[in-house]
Design an enzyme around this catalytic site. Structure first.
Site, PDB file in Angstrom:
ATOM      1  N   TYR A   1       0.844  -1.086   0.229  1.00 67.20           N
ATOM      2  CA  TYR A   1      -0.117   0.185   0.001  1.00 67.20           C
ATOM      3  C   TYR A   1       1.144   1.305   0.206  1.00 67.20           C
ATOM      4  CZ  TYR A   1      -4.334  -2.479  -0.015  1.00 67.20           C
ATOM      5  OH  TYR A   1      -5.508  -3.901  -0.945  1.00 67.20           O
TER       6      TYR A   1
ATOM      7  N   ARG B   1       1.411   2.170  -3.610  1.00 66.40           N
ATOM      8  CA  ARG B   1       0.301   2.363  -4.326  1.00 66.40           C
ATOM      9  C   ARG B   1      -0.149   3.878  -3.726  1.00 66.40           C
ATOM     10  NH1 ARG B   1      -3.747  -1.315  -4.469  1.00 66.40           N
ATOM     11  NH2 ARG B   1      -5.223  -0.366  -4.925  1.00 66.40           N
TER      12      ARG B   1
ATOM     13  N   HIS C   1     -15.364   0.225  -2.709  1.00 72.45           N
ATOM     14  CA  HIS C   1     -14.110  -0.419  -2.425  1.00 72.45           C
ATOM     15  C   HIS C   1     -13.536   0.422  -1.435  1.00 72.45           C
ATOM     16  CE1 HIS C   1     -14.751  -3.427  -5.352  1.00 72.45           C
ATOM     17  NE2 HIS C   1     -15.389  -3.762  -5.176  1.00 72.45           N
TER      18      HIS C   1
ATOM     19  N   CYS D   1      -8.680   1.772  12.166  1.00 69.43           N
ATOM     20  CA  CYS D   1      -7.893   1.347  13.071  1.00 69.43           C
ATOM     21  C   CYS D   1      -8.842  -0.140  13.772  1.00 69.43           C
ATOM     22  CB  CYS D   1      -7.933   2.051  14.506  1.00 69.43           C
ATOM     23  SG  CYS D   1      -7.189   1.738  16.188  1.00 69.43           S
TER      24      CYS D   1
ATOM     25  N   CYS E   1      -2.567   3.876  15.488  1.00 68.30           N
ATOM     26  CA  CYS E   1      -3.219   5.246  16.200  1.00 68.30           C
ATOM     27  C   CYS E   1      -2.701   5.320  16.751  1.00 68.30           C
ATOM     28  CB  CYS E   1      -4.667   4.476  15.828  1.00 68.30           C
ATOM     29  SG  CYS E   1      -5.875   5.012  16.471  1.00 68.30           S
TER      30      CYS E   1
ATOM     31  N   CYS F   1      -4.203   6.199  19.615  1.00 70.53           N
ATOM     32  CA  CYS F   1      -5.062   4.846  20.870  1.00 70.53           C
ATOM     33  C   CYS F   1      -4.205   3.859  20.688  1.00 70.53           C
ATOM     34  CB  CYS F   1      -6.467   4.763  20.609  1.00 70.53           C
ATOM     35  SG  CYS F   1      -6.570   2.761  19.703  1.00 70.53           S
TER      36      CYS F   1
ATOM     37  N   GLY G   1     -13.628   0.820 -17.995  1.00 71.57           N
ATOM     38  CA  GLY G   1     -12.631   0.819 -17.249  1.00 71.57           C
ATOM     39  C   GLY G   1     -12.765  -0.629 -16.485  1.00 71.57           C
TER      40      GLY G   1
ATOM     41  N   SER H   1     -13.161  -4.828 -15.131  1.00 77.50           N
ATOM     42  CA  SER H   1     -13.157  -6.476 -16.692  1.00 77.50           C
ATOM     43  C   SER H   1     -14.617  -6.684 -15.584  1.00 77.50           C
ATOM     44  CB  SER H   1     -11.725  -6.882 -15.582  1.00 77.50           C
ATOM     45  OG  SER H   1     -12.092  -7.161 -14.239  1.00 77.50           O
TER      46      SER H   1
ATOM     47  N   ASN I   1     -14.442   0.357 -22.883  1.00 77.03           N
ATOM     48  CA  ASN I   1     -13.005  -0.045 -22.391  1.00 77.03           C
ATOM     49  C   ASN I   1     -11.716  -0.748 -23.368  1.00 77.03           C
ATOM     50  OD1 ASN I   1     -11.063  -2.597 -20.947  1.00 77.03           O
ATOM     51  ND2 ASN I   1     -12.977  -2.334 -19.815  1.00 77.03           N
TER      52      ASN I   1
HETATM   53  C1  BJW Z   1      -9.506   0.571 -19.890  1.00 80.27           C
HETATM   54  C2  BJW Z   1      -8.471   1.291 -19.883  1.00 80.27           C
HETATM   55  C3  BJW Z   1      -8.385   2.431 -20.655  1.00 80.27           C
HETATM   56  C4  BJW Z   1      -6.840  -0.946 -19.410  1.00 80.27           C
HETATM   57  N1  BJW Z   1      -9.579   2.883 -20.947  1.00 80.27           N
HETATM   58  N2  BJW Z   1     -10.537   0.357 -19.958  1.00 80.27           N
HETATM   59  C5  BJW Z   1     -17.063 -16.359  -7.279  1.00 80.27           C
HETATM   60  C6  BJW Z   1     -18.164 -15.859  -8.075  1.00 80.27           C
HETATM   61  C7  BJW Z   1     -18.694 -13.986  -7.490  1.00 80.27           C
HETATM   62  C8  BJW Z   1     -17.799 -13.952  -6.763  1.00 80.27           C
HETATM   63  C9  BJW Z   1     -16.926 -14.399  -5.948  1.00 80.27           C
HETATM   64  C10 BJW Z   1     -16.471 -15.251  -5.972  1.00 80.27           C
HETATM   65  N3  BJW Z   1     -15.052 -16.158  -6.401  1.00 80.27           N
HETATM   66  C11 BJW Z   1     -15.082 -14.921  -5.058  1.00 80.27           C
HETATM   67  C12 BJW Z   1     -15.543 -13.948  -5.155  1.00 80.27           C
HETATM   68  C13 BJW Z   1     -15.992 -13.341  -4.017  1.00 80.27           C
HETATM   69  C14 BJW Z   1     -14.735 -11.557  -4.721  1.00 80.27           C
HETATM   70  C15 BJW Z   1     -14.757 -11.579  -6.227  1.00 80.27           C
HETATM   71  O1  BJW Z   1     -15.608 -11.111  -6.611  1.00 80.27           O
HETATM   72  N4  BJW Z   1     -13.888 -12.299  -6.230  1.00 80.27           N
HETATM   73  C16 BJW Z   1     -13.650 -12.156  -8.008  1.00 80.27           C
HETATM   74  C17 BJW Z   1     -12.491 -12.363  -8.431  1.00 80.27           C
HETATM   75  C18 BJW Z   1     -13.737 -13.874  -8.535  1.00 80.27           C
HETATM   76  N5  BJW Z   1     -15.383 -10.600  -3.806  1.00 80.27           N
HETATM   77  C19 BJW Z   1     -15.363 -10.385  -2.283  1.00 80.27           C
HETATM   78  O2  BJW Z   1     -14.377 -10.932  -1.827  1.00 80.27           O
HETATM   79  C20 BJW Z   1     -16.293  -9.285  -2.373  1.00 80.27           C
HETATM   80  N6  BJW Z   1     -16.872  -9.299  -1.250  1.00 80.27           N
HETATM   81  C21 BJW Z   1     -16.947 -10.114  -0.848  1.00 80.27           C
HETATM   82  O3  BJW Z   1     -17.867 -11.449  -1.825  1.00 80.27           O
HETATM   83  O4  BJW Z   1     -17.847 -10.360  -0.103  1.00 80.27           O
HETATM   84  C22 BJW Z   1     -18.821 -11.240   0.488  1.00 80.27           C
HETATM   85  C23 BJW Z   1     -19.427 -11.164   2.262  1.00 80.27           C
HETATM   86  C24 BJW Z   1     -20.575 -10.967   2.181  1.00 80.27           C
HETATM   87  C25 BJW Z   1     -21.189 -10.311   3.006  1.00 80.27           C
HETATM   88  C26 BJW Z   1     -20.200 -10.399   4.026  1.00 80.27           C
HETATM   89  C27 BJW Z   1     -18.839 -10.978   4.389  1.00 80.27           C
HETATM   90  C28 BJW Z   1     -18.313 -10.871   2.815  1.00 80.27           C
HETATM   91  C29 BJW Z   1     -15.134  -7.793  -2.306  1.00 80.27           C
HETATM   92  C30 BJW Z   1     -14.190  -7.471  -3.169  1.00 80.27           C
HETATM   93  C31 BJW Z   1     -13.013  -6.163  -2.891  1.00 80.27           C
HETATM   94  C32 BJW Z   1     -12.306  -5.871  -3.846  1.00 80.27           C
HETATM   95  N7  BJW Z   1     -11.008  -5.267  -3.757  1.00 80.27           N
HETATM   96  C33 BJW Z   1     -10.653  -5.214  -4.474  1.00 80.27           C
HETATM   97  C34 BJW Z   1      -8.560  -5.534  -4.447  1.00 80.27           C
HETATM   98  C35 BJW Z   1      -8.868  -3.940  -3.183  1.00 80.27           C
HETATM   99  C36 BJW Z   1      -7.782  -3.317  -2.612  1.00 80.27           C
HETATM  100  C37 BJW Z   1      -6.839  -2.671  -3.666  1.00 80.27           C
HETATM  101  O5  BJW Z   1      -7.144  -1.875  -4.240  1.00 80.27           O
HETATM  102  O6  BJW Z   1      -5.935  -1.903  -2.834  1.00 80.27           O
HETATM  103  O7  BJW Z   1     -10.444  -3.791  -5.220  1.00 80.27           O
HETATM  104  S1  BJW Z   1      -9.763  -6.045  -6.073  1.00 80.27           S
HETATM  105  C38 BJW Z   1      -9.766  -5.335  -6.888  1.00 80.27           C
HETATM  106  O8  BJW Z   1     -10.037  -5.459  -7.884  1.00 80.27           O
HETATM  107  C39 BJW Z   1     -10.088  -4.074  -7.049  1.00 80.27           C
HETATM  108  C40 BJW Z   1     -10.739  -3.544  -7.883  1.00 80.27           C
HETATM  109  O9  BJW Z   1     -11.376  -2.722  -7.404  1.00 80.27           O
HETATM  110  C41 BJW Z   1     -10.723  -4.871  -8.233  1.00 80.27           C
HETATM  111  C42 BJW Z   1     -11.990  -4.176 -10.274  1.00 80.27           C
HETATM  112  O10 BJW Z   1     -10.941  -4.307 -11.260  1.00 80.27           O
HETATM  113  P1  BJW Z   1     -11.114  -4.269 -11.902  1.00 80.27           P
HETATM  114  O11 BJW Z   1     -11.019  -2.092 -11.374  1.00 80.27           O
HETATM  115  O12 BJW Z   1     -12.317  -4.108 -13.237  1.00 80.27           O
HETATM  116  O13 BJW Z   1      -9.713  -3.741 -12.938  1.00 80.27           O
HETATM  117  P2  BJW Z   1      -8.930  -4.740 -13.731  1.00 80.27           P
HETATM  118  O14 BJW Z   1      -7.784  -4.614 -13.772  1.00 80.27           O
HETATM  119  O15 BJW Z   1      -9.590  -5.986 -13.346  1.00 80.27           O
HETATM  120  O16 BJW Z   1      -9.414  -4.187 -15.057  1.00 80.27           O
HETATM  121  C43 BJW Z   1      -9.042  -3.543 -16.023  1.00 80.27           C
HETATM  122  C44 BJW Z   1     -10.191  -2.550 -16.763  1.00 80.27           C
HETATM  123  O17 BJW Z   1      -9.389  -1.501 -17.803  1.00 80.27           O
HETATM  124  C45 BJW Z   1      -9.845  -4.024 -18.004  1.00 80.27           C
HETATM  125  O18 BJW Z   1     -10.859  -4.352 -18.484  1.00 80.27           O
HETATM  126  C46 BJW Z   1      -8.968  -3.753 -18.951  1.00 80.27           C
HETATM  127  O19 BJW Z   1      -9.067  -3.735 -20.606  1.00 80.27           O
HETATM  128  C47 BJW Z   1      -9.399  -2.260 -19.251  1.00 80.27           C
HETATM  129  N8  BJW Z   1      -8.110  -0.766 -19.319  1.00 80.27           N
HETATM  130  N9  BJW Z   1      -7.161   0.408 -19.630  1.00 80.27           N
HETATM  131  C48 BJW Z   1     -10.343   1.817 -20.168  1.00 80.27           C
HETATM  132  N10 BJW Z   1      -7.136   2.799 -21.341  1.00 80.27           N
HETATM  133 ZN    ZN Z   2      -7.166   3.195  17.475  1.00 75.14          ZN
END
Ligand code: BJW
Ligand code: ZN
Length: 252
Positions: A72, A75, A125, A133, A153, A155, A192, A194, A221
């Site tokens: 992080y 990042r 997200h 904390c 923190c 605390c 943008g 996936s 995209n």
């Molecule tokens: C361009 C471009 C240009 C390039 N112009 N375009 C199976 C089925 C369904 C769900 C699941 C499953 N197995 C597991 C899960 C759950 C999981 C999930 O979805 N996993 C999948 C990977 C399968 N989901 C979770 O865990 C979520 N929580 C959950 O389900 O909780 C259940 C629950 C309920 C109640 C109580 C407790 C629990 C949470 C998801 C959190 C995601 N977090 C992240 C990481 C954060 C880390 C960080 O940022 O530091 O968030 S994952 C990562 O992916 C990040 C992003 O926000 C997220 C989405 O990615 P994004 O933005 O789509 O990026 P890319 O790289 O994938 O795509 C980029 C795109 O841009 C591409 O298409 C390129 O072509 C395009 N591009 N240049 C236009 N110039």
């Molecule tokens: Zn604290």
């Protein structure tokens, strides 16, 4: 997509927008790619040899918090020098046109939409700029300066990034509002992303299916994605070029 096909698709998308009363947008990492922020799934989903799931999950943090803070720290430093690109600015122009009837739902944690001037932003997200904390639950805006690899923190509790990791629930109020805005909109722009991460990606079927007729879905995209089958029109090219052209076509 040939230049002629893209031009025709932009016209079609502008026609959908012209008659839309409410507009919602779902953005992902691709919208910030032209600002120099790497997307997640570009480099095999790896960071310095670690799987993203290992550095962006509660298990990963409990196993090795220093490694996660190094991830992080890198990042945060990258975002600190990044500037919004013309794609971010085009979305501000859309918000200026639709006002209260416009909502931007972002999966991004970089804050570049707000830096560009977007105001109605739902960060589903979390944010790289905030810490949480583990002892007192306080959320703090810490900006993007260095925090080291074991920040604490006032605390004495251990801090973590205020980011939704794999396996964690999304912030309840923000996620509820995002679902409402998706279900009420006439056009959903999907930019943008996936569209593989859930529940964020489910906003697309929600927009299409909650009402009859459902929202028109416009995908922007570089390539076709999991969202493409649900899109009414696809604009395949860099969002920093395509979105300004769409805004211009609208006369916004
Ligand atoms: C361009 C471009 C240009 C390039 N112009 N375009 C199976 C089925 C369904 C769900 C699941 C499953 N197995 C597991 C899960 C759950 C999981 C999930 O979805 N996993 C999948 C990977 C399968 N989901 C979770 O865990 C979520 N929580 C959950 O389900 O909780 C259940 C629950 C309920 C109640 C109580 C407790 C629990 C949470 C998801 C959190 C995601 N977090 C992240 C990481 C954060 C880390 C960080 O940022 O530091 O968030 S994952 C990562 O992916 C990040 C992003 O926000 C997220 C989405 O990615 P994004 O933005 O789509 O990026 P890319 O790289 O994938 O795509 C980029 C795109 O841009 C591409 O298409 C390129 O072509 C395009 N591009 N240049 C236009 N110039
Ligand atoms: Zn604290």
């Amino acid at each position: 997509m040939t230049p002629e096909e893209l031009d025709a698709a932009i016209s079609k998308a502008a026609d959908y927008l012209k008659v839309a009363r409410r507009v919602a947008v779902l953005t992902g990492a691709g919208v910030s790619a032209e600002s120099g922020i790497p997307t997640f799934r570009a480099s095999d989903g790896l960071w310095e040899g670690h799987r993203i799931e290992d550095v962006a999950s509660p298990d990963g943090f409990y196993r090795d918090p220093k490694l996660v803070w190094q991830f992080y720290g890198g990042r945060r430093a990258n975002v600190a020098t990044a500037k919004p690109n013309p794609g971010h600015l085009a979305l501000v122009a859309l918000e200026d046109r639709w006002g209260e009837d416009f909502t931007l739902v972002t999966q991004n944690v970089d804050g570049l939409h707000q830096d560009a001037g977007s105001r109605r932003v739902l960060e589903i997200h979390g944010s790289l700029r905030r810490t949480l904390c583990l002892k007192c639950d306080e959320v703090q805006d810490r900006g993007l300066g260095p925090l080291g690899d074991a920040p604490e923190c006032h605390c004495g509790g251990r801090l973590r990034p205020d980011i939704v990791w794999f396996g964690e629930g999304l912030p309840v109020d923000i996620w509820e509002e995002a679902q409402i805005k998706a279900s009420e909109c006439d056009v959903l722009l999907v930019v943008g992303t996936s569209a593989v991460v859930h529940p964020a990606a489910s906003l697309i079927p929600i927009a299409r299916q909650t009402r009859t007729p459902g929202a028109k879905v416009i995908e922007v995209n570089m390539t076709r994605t999991e969202a493409s089958a649900l899109a009414d029109v696809g604009l395949y090219g860099p969002s920093g070029q395509v979105l300004p052209r769409l805004v211009k076509r609208l006369g916004a």
